[in-house]
Design an enzyme around this catalytic site. Structure first.
Site, PDB file in Angstrom:
ATOM      1  N   CYS A 111       1.145  -0.871  -0.272  1.00 49.11           N
ATOM      2  CA  CYS A 111      -0.420  -0.023   0.249  1.00 49.11           C
ATOM      3  C   CYS A 111       0.537   1.448  -0.384  1.00 49.11           C
ATOM      4  O   CYS A 111       0.427   2.600   0.087  1.00 49.11           O
ATOM      5  CB  CYS A 111      -0.888  -0.444   1.071  1.00 49.11           C
ATOM      6  SG  CYS A 111      -1.888  -1.071   1.074  1.00 49.11           S
ATOM      7  N   HIS A 250      -3.136   6.469   3.559  1.00 48.79           N
ATOM      8  CA  HIS A 250      -3.612   5.622   2.866  1.00 48.79           C
ATOM      9  C   HIS A 250      -4.836   5.539   3.847  1.00 48.79           C
ATOM     10  O   HIS A 250      -5.559   5.595   5.038  1.00 48.79           O
ATOM     11  CB  HIS A 250      -2.821   4.918   3.429  1.00 48.79           C
ATOM     12  CG  HIS A 250      -2.814   2.864   2.869  1.00 48.79           C
ATOM     13  ND1 HIS A 250      -3.779   3.116   1.862  1.00 48.79           N
ATOM     14  CD2 HIS A 250      -3.076   1.810   4.094  1.00 48.79           C
ATOM     15  CE1 HIS A 250      -3.927   1.900   1.615  1.00 48.79           C
ATOM     16  NE2 HIS A 250      -3.853   0.750   2.667  1.00 48.79           N
ATOM     17  N   ASN A 280     -10.414   0.413   1.254  1.00 51.57           N
ATOM     18  CA  ASN A 280      -8.936   0.353   0.963  1.00 51.57           C
ATOM     19  C   ASN A 280      -8.869  -0.176   0.021  1.00 51.57           C
ATOM     20  O   ASN A 280      -8.813  -1.375  -0.726  1.00 51.57           O
ATOM     21  CB  ASN A 280      -8.243  -0.585   2.291  1.00 51.57           C
ATOM     22  CG  ASN A 280      -6.399  -0.769   2.480  1.00 51.57           C
ATOM     23  OD1 ASN A 280      -6.794  -0.403   1.036  1.00 51.57           O
ATOM     24  ND2 ASN A 280      -5.897  -1.561   2.864  1.00 51.57           N
TER      25      ASN A 280
HETATM   26  O1  UT7 Z   1      -3.272  -1.605   3.568  1.00 47.46           O
HETATM   27  C1  UT7 Z   1      -2.969  -2.198   4.723  1.00 47.46           C
HETATM   28  C2  UT7 Z   1      -3.117  -2.405   6.250  1.00 47.46           C
HETATM   29  N1  UT7 Z   1      -4.145  -2.328   7.191  1.00 47.46           N
HETATM   30  C3  UT7 Z   1      -4.283  -1.577   7.548  1.00 47.46           C
HETATM   31  O2  UT7 Z   1      -4.358  -0.660   8.662  1.00 47.46           O
HETATM   32  C4  UT7 Z   1      -5.201  -2.789   8.732  1.00 47.46           C
HETATM   33  C5  UT7 Z   1      -4.991  -1.650  10.347  1.00 47.46           C
HETATM   34  N2  UT7 Z   1      -6.277  -2.866  10.845  1.00 47.46           N
HETATM   35  C6  UT7 Z   1      -7.769  -2.756  11.531  1.00 47.46           C
HETATM   36  O3  UT7 Z   1      -7.696  -2.046  10.959  1.00 47.46           O
HETATM   37  C7  UT7 Z   1      -8.808  -3.350  12.175  1.00 47.46           C
HETATM   38  O4  UT7 Z   1      -7.380  -3.989  13.805  1.00 47.46           O
HETATM   39  C8  UT7 Z   1      -9.092  -4.025  12.025  1.00 47.46           C
HETATM   40  C9  UT7 Z   1     -11.319  -3.678  11.321  1.00 47.46           C
HETATM   41  C10 UT7 Z   1      -8.821  -5.210  10.878  1.00 47.46           C
HETATM   42  C11 UT7 Z   1     -10.042  -5.243  12.541  1.00 47.46           C
HETATM   43  O5  UT7 Z   1     -10.285  -3.953  14.104  1.00 47.46           O
HETATM   44  P1  UT7 Z   1     -10.011  -4.399  15.644  1.00 47.46           P
HETATM   45  O6  UT7 Z   1     -10.728  -3.777  16.411  1.00 47.46           O
HETATM   46  O7  UT7 Z   1      -8.366  -4.858  15.534  1.00 47.46           O
HETATM   47  O8  UT7 Z   1     -10.929  -6.119  15.564  1.00 47.46           O
HETATM   48  P2  UT7 Z   1      -9.982  -7.390  16.342  1.00 47.46           P
HETATM   49  O9  UT7 Z   1      -9.410  -7.685  15.054  1.00 47.46           O
HETATM   50  O10 UT7 Z   1      -9.502  -7.323  17.259  1.00 47.46           O
HETATM   51  O11 UT7 Z   1     -11.568  -8.023  16.433  1.00 47.46           O
HETATM   52  C12 UT7 Z   1     -12.432  -7.990  17.767  1.00 47.46           C
HETATM   53  C13 UT7 Z   1     -13.707  -8.963  17.605  1.00 47.46           C
HETATM   54  C14 UT7 Z   1     -13.288 -10.326  17.163  1.00 47.46           C
HETATM   55  O12 UT7 Z   1     -13.879 -11.221  17.800  1.00 47.46           O
HETATM   56  P3  UT7 Z   1     -13.675 -11.851  19.106  1.00 47.46           P
HETATM   57  O13 UT7 Z   1     -12.639 -12.612  18.506  1.00 47.46           O
HETATM   58  O14 UT7 Z   1     -13.606 -10.958  19.827  1.00 47.46           O
HETATM   59  O15 UT7 Z   1     -15.035 -12.735  19.340  1.00 47.46           O
HETATM   60  C15 UT7 Z   1     -13.531 -10.619  15.386  1.00 47.46           C
HETATM   61  O16 UT7 Z   1     -13.588 -12.306  15.200  1.00 47.46           O
HETATM   62  O17 UT7 Z   1     -14.535  -8.491  16.098  1.00 47.46           O
HETATM   63  C16 UT7 Z   1     -14.799  -9.341  14.902  1.00 47.46           C
HETATM   64  N3  UT7 Z   1     -14.589  -9.724  13.535  1.00 47.46           N
HETATM   65  C17 UT7 Z   1     -15.576  -9.478  12.942  1.00 47.46           C
HETATM   66  N4  UT7 Z   1     -16.919  -8.870  13.314  1.00 47.46           N
HETATM   67  C18 UT7 Z   1     -17.617  -8.885  12.699  1.00 47.46           C
HETATM   68  C19 UT7 Z   1     -14.139  -9.624  12.834  1.00 47.46           C
HETATM   69  N5  UT7 Z   1     -14.518  -8.719  11.387  1.00 47.46           N
HETATM   70  C20 UT7 Z   1     -15.390  -8.495  11.416  1.00 47.46           C
HETATM   71  C21 UT7 Z   1     -16.259  -8.523  10.858  1.00 47.46           C
HETATM   72  N6  UT7 Z   1     -17.734  -8.375  11.256  1.00 47.46           N
HETATM   73  N7  UT7 Z   1     -16.154  -8.301   9.844  1.00 47.46           N
END
Ligand code: UT7
Length: 323
Positions: A111, A250, A280
């Site tokens: 990216c 980004h 993204n």
């Molecule tokens: O271009 C490349 C650069 N990329 C980035 O900069 C991405 C950076 N990271 C992010 O944007 C975030 O970390 C995410 C949006 C990917 C995830 O957000 P988060 O607040 O870090 O959530 P998490 O991964 O800690 O997940 C929290 C919960 C999990 O459930 P449990 O384990 O707490 O029960 C996930 O399974 O949210 C769950 N989850 C979802 N729930 C509903 C993950 N994806 C989803 C979803 N819908 N789409």
């Protein structure tokens, strides 16, 4: 005489996919995606490729530049999802625009690619005597994401953006910073397919050939890289943060921007944000944002702007320039 952006263009596929559309086949919701990412919709390619989208964005930038195809000396396409490896995506774009002869290549710094591409082009313009360069960022992320993985597929969209760089009497690019730190844990990973051959059983197929991400780790890296990059490019150029009119980050997650704004003590309206509409788009993220801002009349000659990107690698890049 500086190296400046003369014109921009962008192409977003016609099909718009909402969070509710995703919730029809994934265990997710509009509420989760909106609050955790800021994304509401994304464009998804149907019948378009990285080459065709890149060519459309490039054609728009070229038309707006007032240049003829034979005035372009250099074509670079930044992409993480090339539809072809031979010829290069940039060669397809060049062919579509009827640019008869120009140095042409693709780059992939995930990216961060578009900022790297501008930095490479400006160096080549200084050393190779080129006057005008076409820089395209184009990605068909829908082809490299796992549509059954709700933690990644909701984040991405498809699209392309382009910019023409030229030498003119503006100060143009004032400073840049490019970096890549070791991704010890493969926090962002996507392998190319490898088939067995008559000489080897080694194969890479299936899930490994789709994007996987440790979201929270990447987010921590992004916030850190963001802050460092801002400090470095402002210091290099001898510019204060308050002198910058608009920052083009980004577009990965609105929460990264909230955190960066808080850390840097700036208002959110200093950032150009389109993540709600386009999600993204990897290498296309920054040129799409630049083009949307330009067409919305949010940029005027003489404005100081900053581009900042981060992504797989773990790469990062930032650039300060006069519009
Ligand atoms: O271009 C490349 C650069 N990329 C980035 O900069 C991405 C950076 N990271 C992010 O944007 C975030 O970390 C995410 C949006 C990917 C995830 O957000 P988060 O607040 O870090 O959530 P998490 O991964 O800690 O997940 C929290 C919960 C999990 O459930 P449990 O384990 O707490 O029960 C996930 O399974 O949210 C769950 N989850 C979802 N729930 C509903 C993950 N994806 C989803 C979803 N819908 N789409």
């Amino acid at each position: 005489m500086g190296i400046s952006i003369l014109s921009t263009g962008c192409f977003l596929p016609e099909k718009i996919v909402t969070n509710d559309d995703l919730a029809t086949f994934l265990d997710t919701s509009d509420e989760w995606i909106t609050t955790r990412t800021g994304i509401k919709t994304r464009h998804i390619a149907v019948g378009e490729t990285t080459s065709t989208m890149g060519a459309k964005a490039a054609a728009q930038a070229l038309e707006r530049s007032g240049l003829s195809p034979d005035e372009i000396d250099l074509v670079i396409c930044a992409t993480v999802s090339p539809d072809v490896c031979c010829p290069m995506v940039s060669a397809n774009i060049k062919k579509a625009l009827q640019i008869e002869s120009a140095a042409t290549f693709d780059i992939n710094v995930n990216c961060s690619s578009f900022i790297y591409a501008i930095a490479i082009a400006s160096s080549m313009m200084q050393t190779c005597g080129y006057r005008n360069a076409l820089i395209v960022g184009s990605d068909t992320n829908s082809q490299i994401i796992d549509w059954s993985d709700r933690s990644t597929c909701v984040l991405f969209g498809d699209g392309a953006g382009a910019a023409i760089l030229t030498k003119d009497d503006r100060r143009g690019i004032l400073s840049s910073h490019l970096d890549c730190i070791i991704d010890q844990d493969n926090m962002l990973y996507c392998a190319n397919k490898i088939d067995p051959t008559p000489f080897s059983d080694h194969a890479v197929q299936g899930a490994d050939t789709k994007v996987s991400m440790h979201g929270s780790g990447v987010m921590r890296f992004a916030i850190h890289a963001f802050h460092d990059a801002v400090e470095i490019v402002t210091q290099k150029a001898g510019v204060k943060l308050e002198d910058i009119q608009l920052i083009f980050p980004h577009q990965a997650n609105i929460r990264i921007l909230y955190s960066a704004a808080k850390k840097m003590g700036i208002d959110m309206d200093k950032f150009y944000v389109d993540i709600d509409k386009v999600a993204n788009t990897s290498c296309a993220s920054i040129p799409i944002a630049l083009d949307l801002a330009a067409t919305e009349g949010k940029l005027k000659r003489g404005d100081l702007i900053m581009l900042i990107a981060f992504g797989g690698g773990l790469s990062s890049g930032a650039m300060l320039l006069e519009w």
